[in-house]
Design a protein around this motif. Structure first.
Motif, mmCIF file in Angstrom:
data_model
loop_
_atom_site.group_PDB
_atom_site.id
_atom_site.type_symbol
_atom_site.label_atom_id
_atom_site.label_comp_id
_atom_site.label_asym_id
_atom_site.label_seq_id
_atom_site.Cartn_x
_atom_site.Cartn_y
_atom_site.Cartn_z
ATOM 1 N N GLU A 4 -16.867 78.529 45.767
ATOM 2 C CA GLU A 4 -15.664 78.858 46.543
ATOM 3 C C GLU A 4 -14.927 77.547 46.817
ATOM 4 N N ILE A 5 -13.624 77.586 46.636
ATOM 5 C CA ILE A 5 -12.821 76.378 46.846
ATOM 6 C C ILE A 5 -11.917 76.595 48.053
ATOM 7 N N LYS A 6 -11.897 75.621 48.926
ATOM 8 C CA LYS A 6 -10.952 75.731 50.042
ATOM 9 C C LYS A 6 -10.456 74.338 50.429
ATOM 10 N N ASP A 7 -9.358 74.332 51.166
ATOM 11 C CA ASP A 7 -8.863 73.068 51.721
ATOM 12 C C ASP A 7 -9.204 73.041 53.192
ATOM 13 N N TYR A 8 -9.755 71.936 53.627
ATOM 14 C CA TYR A 8 -10.096 71.781 55.035
ATOM 15 C C TYR A 8 -9.499 70.465 55.511
ATOM 16 N N LYS A 12 -10.226 68.809 49.761
ATOM 17 C CA LYS A 12 -10.789 69.881 48.920
ATOM 18 C C LYS A 12 -12.289 70.015 49.185
ATOM 19 N N THR A 15 -17.576 74.905 48.001
ATOM 20 C CA THR A 15 -18.767 75.514 48.606
ATOM 21 C C THR A 15 -19.570 76.207 47.511
#
Lengths: 109, 132
Positions: A4-8, A12, A15
């Motif tokens: 899973e890719i997300k921006d925090y 980048k 997960t």
């Protein structure tokens, strides 16, 4: 294995969930190298839900780290479960990778 | 004994069987994890080196568990392994690959190829179990 890719906070975060082995590591490699090819400056990998890693999984991260170092990028791993952390330690890679406790440590390092 | 196709997607099955056998004889989780990783690495080496990625072959694992030892005999019909494969890389030489044999040697007290086997390889792995 799932990715899973997300921006925090503008960074980048990859997960990874499940087992990283000879079967799943090519997909992980493709994902990591895809980001590295864009010369991503910082990439975090969330290990909290990684249940298993073998030498091909480790090799995938070593390769990613080496690529990122060529242009000054930073690869940070966080949330390593005890068994996974032990494998990095045995392989003497705990001193090679930036290994952080949680996402806030990884962001703030 | 289990026989699985020489494809990476079956490695999870081998890990599962190994872990369940370890649990069934009361081994501690850290020991089971080491055995599971080592047998996984041995089978991955077969796929990679003995079968050169051919997923249409077979890997056979025979387990023998007593109070004294956890033993796995892993057989293939592929290319003979060379002694160099048992070396692994220097752990201080950081590069992808070369770790699998270190995981195998860490987990098992005996790591021995049967040199009498004419075709393919037979790897015998033995972990001696200490009495409580």
């Amino acid at each position: 294995m799932e990715i899973e890719i997300k921006d925090y906070k503008g960074v980048k975060v990859i997960t990874v969930s499940g087992d990283i082995d000879m079967y799943s590591s090519p997909a992980l490699r493709e994902e990591l190298i895809g980001h590295i090819n864009t010369k991503i400056s910082v990439m975090l990998v969330d290990f909290n839900r990684v249940s298993y890693i073998d030498s091909s999984g480790i090799a995938t991260f070593v390769e990613a780290l080496k690529h990122m170092k060529t242009y000054g990028g930073r690869l940070r791993l966080f949330g390593l479960p005890g068994g996974v952390k032990e494998i990095f330690g045995f392989s003497k890679l705990d001193k090679v990778f930036e290994i952080c406790g949680d996402i806030e440590d990884a962001i703030g390092t | 004994m289990i026989t699985v196709p020489s494809a990476p997607k079956y490695l999870c099955l081998i890990r599962d069987v190994t872990a369940r056998l370890g649990l069934s004889v009361g081994l501690e989780e850290p020991v089971i994890n080491m055995l599971k990783l080592a047998i996984d690495e041995a089978c991955a080496n077969i796929i990679r080196h003995a079968y050169k990625g051919d997923t249409g072959k077979k890997i056979r694992i025979q387990y023998r568990i007593t109070r004294e030892a956890f033993e796995a005999v892993i057989e293939d019909s592929g290319k003979k392994v060379t002694p160099e494969l048992l070396q692994g890389r220097d752990l201080d030489d950081v590069r992808p690959g070369g770790l699998g044999i270190h995981f195998i040697k860490r987990a098992f007290d005996v790591v021995a190829y049967d040199e009498k086997k004419k075709k393919g390889n037979r790897l015998r792995l033995v972990k001696y179990l200490k009495e409580e």
